[in-house]
Write a protein that holds these residues in place. Structure first.
Motif, PDB file in Angstrom:
ATOM      1  N   THR A 164      -0.008  -6.149  -2.387  1.00 34.21           N
ATOM      2  CA  THR A 164      -0.814  -4.969  -2.071  1.00 34.21           C
ATOM      3  C   THR A 164      -0.234  -3.729  -2.748  1.00 34.21           C
ATOM      4  O   THR A 164      -0.965  -2.918  -3.311  1.00 34.21           O
ATOM      5  CB  THR A 164      -0.880  -4.756  -0.544  1.00 34.21           C
ATOM      6  N   GLN A 212      -6.112  -3.465   6.350  1.00 31.41           N
ATOM      7  CA  GLN A 212      -5.131  -4.196   5.544  1.00 31.41           C
ATOM      8  C   GLN A 212      -3.977  -4.703   6.410  1.00 31.41           C
ATOM      9  O   GLN A 212      -3.550  -5.851   6.297  1.00 31.41           O
ATOM     10  CB  GLN A 212      -4.590  -3.322   4.425  1.00 31.41           C
ATOM     11  N   LYS A 213      -3.492  -3.837   7.279  1.00 30.17           N
ATOM     12  CA  LYS A 213      -2.388  -4.217   8.160  1.00 30.17           C
ATOM     13  C   LYS A 213      -2.800  -5.351   9.093  1.00 30.17           C
ATOM     14  O   LYS A 213      -2.050  -6.306   9.295  1.00 30.17           O
ATOM     15  CB  LYS A 213      -1.921  -3.000   8.959  1.00 30.17           C
ATOM     16  N   SER A 215      -1.961  -1.431  -5.667  1.00 32.44           N
ATOM     17  CA  SER A 215      -2.267  -0.034  -5.353  1.00 32.44           C
ATOM     18  C   SER A 215      -1.512   0.965  -6.216  1.00 32.44           C
ATOM     19  O   SER A 215      -2.082   1.954  -6.667  1.00 32.44           O
ATOM     20  CB  SER A 215      -1.952   0.259  -3.885  1.00 32.44           C
ATOM     21  N   LEU A 249      -0.299   1.524   4.970  1.00 30.11           N
ATOM     22  CA  LEU A 249      -1.603   0.933   4.668  1.00 30.11           C
ATOM     23  C   LEU A 249      -2.606   1.256   5.767  1.00 30.11           C
ATOM     24  O   LEU A 249      -2.234   1.637   6.870  1.00 30.11           O
ATOM     25  CB  LEU A 249      -1.476  -0.595   4.545  1.00 30.11           C
ATOM     26  N   ILE A 299      -2.945  -8.755   7.184  1.00 30.55           N
ATOM     27  CA  ILE A 299      -1.605  -9.292   6.957  1.00 30.55           C
ATOM     28  C   ILE A 299      -1.030  -9.847   8.255  1.00 30.55           C
ATOM     29  O   ILE A 299      -0.483 -10.952   8.290  1.00 30.55           O
ATOM     30  CB  ILE A 299      -0.691  -8.211   6.339  1.00 30.55           C
TER      31      ILE A 299
END
Length: 90
Positions: free
Chosen positions: A46, A18-19, A50, A14, A22
């Motif tokens: 996610t 996004q990382k 995706s 990712l 999270i």
């Protein structure tokens, strides 16, 4: 616990934003079980969003099995799993 390794690998694919989202949400959770469950849910969500067409439908069986096993772990084992998760995420 194979599903955890698969999701960690996916997490690393990712983008940074996004990382980071999270990771930040996981840091806010107090309970070990909750951290692990949130991680699995967020990364799987996610992935489904995706690449839904490419995900094997049997992934749900892996998740159910993982959650059943998670409930059987001692607090010490959960702590080891969380430490592994934190190291693997960095």
């Amino acid at each position: 616990m194979d599903i955890l390794a698969i999701l960690i690998l996916y997490l690393h694919s990712l983008g940074k934003v996004q990382k980071d989202i999270i990771t930040n949400i996981l840091m806010a959770a107090d309970s070990g079980n909750i951290k692990i469950t949130i991680f699995v849910g967020m990364v799987l969500g996610t992935a489904i969003q995706s690449v839904a067409e490419e995900i094997d439908p049997r992934i749900s069986d892996l998740i159910v099995s993982f959650l059943k096993h998670l409930d059987q772990l001692s607090q010490d084992e959960i702590q080891v799993l969380i430490e592994f998760l934190h190291e693997a995420m960095n």
